[in-house]
Scaffold this active site. Sequence first.
Site, short mmCIF file in Angstrom:
data_model
loop_
_atom_site.label_atom_id
_atom_site.label_comp_id
_atom_site.label_asym_id
_atom_site.label_seq_id
_atom_site.Cartn_x
_atom_site.Cartn_y
_atom_site.Cartn_z
N LEU A 163 10.95 -5.17 -4.75
CA LEU A 163 11.08 -4.70 -6.14
C LEU A 163 11.70 -5.75 -7.04
O LEU A 163 11.34 -5.86 -8.21
CB LEU A 163 11.89 -3.41 -6.18
CG LEU A 163 11.04 -2.15 -6.08
CD1 LEU A 163 11.94 -0.91 -6.08
CD2 LEU A 163 10.05 -2.05 -7.23
N ARG A 165 0.79 -1.19 0.00
CA ARG A 165 0.00 0.00 0.00
C ARG A 165 0.84 1.28 0.00
O ARG A 165 0.35 2.38 -0.22
CB ARG A 165 -0.90 -0.01 1.25
CG ARG A 165 -2.08 -0.97 1.09
CD ARG A 165 -2.76 -1.25 2.38
NE ARG A 165 -1.92 -2.16 3.14
CZ ARG A 165 -2.29 -2.77 4.25
NH1 ARG A 165 -3.46 -2.53 4.77
NH2 ARG A 165 -1.50 -3.62 4.86
N GLY A 166 2.14 1.12 0.23
CA GLY A 166 2.99 2.30 0.46
C GLY A 166 3.07 3.31 -0.67
O GLY A 166 3.38 4.48 -0.43
N ASP A 171 4.25 3.66 6.22
CA ASP A 171 3.57 3.38 7.48
C ASP A 171 4.47 2.74 8.51
O ASP A 171 5.48 2.14 8.20
CB ASP A 171 2.43 2.38 7.22
CG ASP A 171 2.98 0.99 6.90
OD1 ASP A 171 3.73 0.86 5.92
OD2 ASP A 171 2.68 0.04 7.65
N ASP A 192 7.22 2.90 -2.50
CA ASP A 192 7.56 4.00 -1.60
C ASP A 192 9.05 4.02 -1.26
O ASP A 192 9.70 5.05 -1.30
CB ASP A 192 6.70 3.95 -0.32
CG ASP A 192 6.72 2.58 0.38
OD1 ASP A 192 7.37 1.63 -0.12
OD2 ASP A 192 6.07 2.45 1.44
N GLY A 242 15.32 -4.70 -0.94
CA GLY A 242 15.24 -4.88 -2.39
C GLY A 242 14.40 -6.08 -2.80
O GLY A 242 14.13 -6.27 -3.98
N ASP A 280 14.36 -1.03 0.27
CA ASP A 280 15.05 -1.36 1.51
C ASP A 280 15.94 -2.58 1.25
O ASP A 280 17.02 -2.45 0.69
CB ASP A 280 13.98 -1.59 2.60
CG ASP A 280 14.55 -1.85 3.98
OD1 ASP A 280 15.70 -1.47 4.24
OD2 ASP A 280 13.83 -2.44 4.82
N ARG A 330 0.35 6.97 7.46
CA ARG A 330 0.43 7.16 6.00
C ARG A 330 -0.07 8.54 5.60
O ARG A 330 0.27 9.07 4.55
CB ARG A 330 -0.42 6.10 5.29
CG ARG A 330 0.04 4.66 5.49
CD ARG A 330 -0.70 3.75 4.53
NE ARG A 330 -0.58 2.33 4.89
CZ ARG A 330 0.41 1.54 4.50
NH1 ARG A 330 1.39 2.02 3.77
NH2 ARG A 330 0.43 0.27 4.85
N LYS A 373 17.03 3.23 0.69
CA LYS A 373 17.92 2.90 1.83
C LYS A 373 19.07 2.06 1.27
O LYS A 373 19.05 0.83 1.37
CB LYS A 373 17.16 2.07 2.87
CG LYS A 373 16.26 2.85 3.80
CD LYS A 373 15.73 1.94 4.90
CE LYS A 373 14.74 2.64 5.79
NZ LYS A 373 14.08 1.71 6.74
P1 IMP Z 1 12.13 -4.42 0.82
O1 IMP Z 1 11.42 -5.56 0.15
O2 IMP Z 1 12.91 -4.84 2.02
O3 IMP Z 1 12.94 -3.56 -0.12
O4 IMP Z 1 11.03 -3.55 1.49
C1 IMP Z 1 10.26 -2.69 0.85
C2 IMP Z 1 9.02 -2.42 1.68
O5 IMP Z 1 9.32 -2.35 3.09
C3 IMP Z 1 8.50 -1.08 1.31
O6 IMP Z 1 7.53 -1.21 0.30
C4 IMP Z 1 7.91 -0.57 2.60
O7 IMP Z 1 6.55 -0.92 2.68
C5 IMP Z 1 8.64 -1.29 3.70
N1 IMP Z 1 9.63 -0.43 4.39
C6 IMP Z 1 10.98 -0.53 4.37
N2 IMP Z 1 11.57 0.44 5.10
C7 IMP Z 1 10.56 1.20 5.59
C8 IMP Z 1 10.51 2.38 6.43
O8 IMP Z 1 11.51 2.96 6.87
N3 IMP Z 1 9.27 2.85 6.73
C9 IMP Z 1 8.13 2.27 6.27
N4 IMP Z 1 8.12 1.17 5.49
C10 IMP Z 1 9.33 0.65 5.15
MG MG Z 2 4.81 -0.95 4.46
#
Ligand code: IMP
Ligand code: MG
Length: 181
Positions: A111, A43-44, A162, A103, A108, A106, A168, A134
């Site tokens: 994505l 939802r971000g 969030d 959004d 990765g 992090d 949000r 990040k």
């Molecule tokens: P990844 O799969 O670890 O890259 O995470 C991506 C998802 O983690 C994003 O779509 C966010 O929903 C969530 N996320 C990662 N870091 C943060 C943060 O600092 N605040 C809020 N959501 C985060």
């Molecule tokens: Mg989230």
Amino acid sequence: MRPHHVHEVLFTREMIQQRVDELIGEIAGTCKAENLVMLGILRGSFIFLADLVRGCAKHNLHPRIDFITLSSYGGGTESGGTVKITHDTDQDLLGADVVSVDDILDSGRTLAFAKELFLKRGARSVRTCVLLDKQTRRAVNIKADYAGFSVGDSFVVGYGLDYDNRYRELPHIAGVTFLDE
Ligand code: IMP
Ligand code: MG
């Protein structure tokens, strides 16, 4: 939910708006316009995608818009190892040039999962666009094609991001301090 404070503003509404305008210009300059699909990862991304889309017309971009809901998180602040599709898109991606919008990048995993999925469905190209990056936290090898701002290791909320599905609605992006740390 852990005890926490939402504290300083890291990015104001104005900073975000200016950067979003620049990002849509970058997208317009580098993406093929004919079969463009912008896919927001829920939802971000809902506020970010809405603002990006508002900038499309002045660049003569008329993308198809849709969303896919992916989850890897639960209610915590650490990403889990696997990504799941909670609600799928019904868009035909065959031959499409996809811009996948999230959004924050992090670990990765989200994505990377989305990119692989859209390519498997026949997309001609998949580019990734995130508001926040990040960079130090990457667990899989993926780079955003378009990124708004770099952020450090801190947890951030607002503008669609969030903590436990809260905050949000904030117009800016703020850091969160956990009081039990
Ligand atoms: P990844 O799969 O670890 O890259 O995470 C991506 C998802 O983690 C994003 O779509 C966010 O929903 C969530 N996320 C990662 N870091 C943060 C943060 O600092 N605040 C809020 N959501 C985060
Ligand atoms: Mg989230």
